[in-house]
Design a protein around this motif. Structure first.
Motif, PDB file in Angstrom:
ATOM      1  N   VAL A   1      24.669  20.967 -34.089  1.00 52.89           N
ATOM      2  CA  VAL A   1      25.374  19.690 -34.198  1.00 52.89           C
ATOM      3  C   VAL A   1      24.447  18.561 -34.627  1.00 52.89           C
ATOM      4  CG1 VAL A   1      26.677  17.958 -32.893  1.00 52.89           C
ATOM      5  CG2 VAL A   1      27.092  20.396 -32.507  1.00 52.89           C
ATOM      6  N   GLY A   2      23.200  18.595 -34.207  1.00 50.64           N
ATOM      7  CA  GLY A   2      22.269  17.520 -34.535  1.00 50.64           C
ATOM      8  C   GLY A   2      20.880  17.831 -33.995  1.00 50.64           C
ATOM      9  N   LEU A   3      20.004  16.829 -34.072  1.00 50.91           N
ATOM     10  CA  LEU A   3      18.636  16.955 -33.576  1.00 50.91           C
ATOM     11  C   LEU A   3      18.457  16.046 -32.370  1.00 50.91           C
ATOM     12  CD1 LEU A   3      16.737  16.833 -37.011  1.00 50.91           C
ATOM     13  CD2 LEU A   3      17.867  18.775 -35.895  1.00 50.91           C
ATOM     14  N   LEU A   4      17.345  16.214 -31.658  1.00 48.59           N
ATOM     15  CA  LEU A   4      17.107  15.433 -30.448  1.00 48.59           C
ATOM     16  C   LEU A   4      15.642  15.008 -30.391  1.00 48.59           C
ATOM     17  CD1 LEU A   4      18.012  14.385 -27.632  1.00 48.59           C
ATOM     18  CD2 LEU A   4      17.356  16.639 -26.719  1.00 48.59           C
ATOM     19  N   ILE A   5      15.404  13.729 -30.114  1.00 50.02           N
ATOM     20  CA  ILE A   5      14.039  13.204 -29.973  1.00 50.02           C
ATOM     21  C   ILE A   5      13.784  12.910 -28.498  1.00 50.02           C
ATOM     22  CG2 ILE A   5      12.445  11.351 -30.613  1.00 50.02           C
ATOM     23  CD1 ILE A   5      13.946  11.053 -33.224  1.00 50.02           C
TER      24      ILE A   5
END
Length: 254
Positions: A141-145
């Protein structure tokens, strides 16, 4: 049992990502008579737990409201982006915030980074927790920082992470209520700061030993004249007799 008879104990709070094992081990070695209890808290509730007496001290993430809390910054964590292992960013050593401009970057409600504006494109909804965001990264779904310690905490075989430049960093601090700086808190501060067991700070310090008197060396003994003997040269050498005296036979009386 009255309150005065209750044995002392020390309660240490810690936020996700912090591993207090080393400090707990040193505490148990130095103060085995005082049990240390760990209290797991979220980053958001850590300050309230300390203010409410739920812990004597705690490892927190800065910034926090320090109105009535003391805090000693300890270290700064590397910020990383969590990505699927087959993501293009997995082929490089690090990425910049600009590299993520076209990516969907998840921003969970329990995010610990002090953003002005997260990079990338926002998701339709914000995940409730970092753990939920990790699941969404795994689903593509997306990336995470996140701080690197949280990426390690939520490790999955199908995910990896890379350092990110141009983004905020998370700082870890030891915090405690200002009006409750007890002897045990001082002891733990000493452990975290690396003081030895013989440090002059804290209750575990040993009293200074009296200085030993210096013993005279052999040279001093040789220079000191023996009792009953003159310090001058022998009369045979000329310096110990009457000044100006001459050697020779005694004069005959007339």
């Amino acid at each position: 049992m009255t309150s005065s008879e209750i044995p002392p104990s020390f309660r240490l709070a810690y936020v996700p990502g912090v591993t207090p094992t080393k400090w707990v081990r040193i505490w148990n070695e130095r103060l085995p008579e005082i049990p240390l209890t760990l209290v797991a808290v979220t980053a958001a509730e850590a300050s309230d737990v300390l203010r409410g007496g739920g812990a004597d001290a705690g490892f927190v993430r800065l910034p926090i409201d320090r109105t009535d809390l003391s805090a000693i910054p300890l270290y700064t964590e590397t910020t990383v982006v969590v990505i699927p292992k087959d993501h293009i960013a997995a082929a490089v050593d690090e990425v910049s915030a600009e590299d993520l401009a076209d990516e969907i970057v998840l921003h969970p409600l329990d995010d610990t980074l002090d953003w002005e504006r997260p990079p990338g494109r926002p998701a339709t909804e914000r995940p409730a927790t970092t753990a939920d965001a990790i699941e969404l990264v795994a689903a593509g779904v997306g990336l995470l920082i996140v701080p690197q310690s949280l990426a390690r905490l939520h490790h999955r075989k199908d995910l990896t992470y890379r350092p990110v430049t141009g983004v905020p960093e998370s700082r870890i601090a030891l915090s405690w209520p200002e009006d409750a700086t007890t002897d045990m808190v001082e002891d733990f501060i000493g452990i975290v700061r690396g003081r030895t067991v013989n440090s002059t700070r804290g209750r575990t310090a040993t009293p200074p030993q009296p200085k030993q008197r210096k013993r005279p060396d052999a040279g001093d003994a040789r220079r000191k004249p023996a009792a009953g003997k003159s310090a001058g040269k022998s009369p045979r050498g000329g310096s110990g007799g009457p000044k100006g005296g001459k050697r020779g036979k005694p004069r005959r009386r007339s």
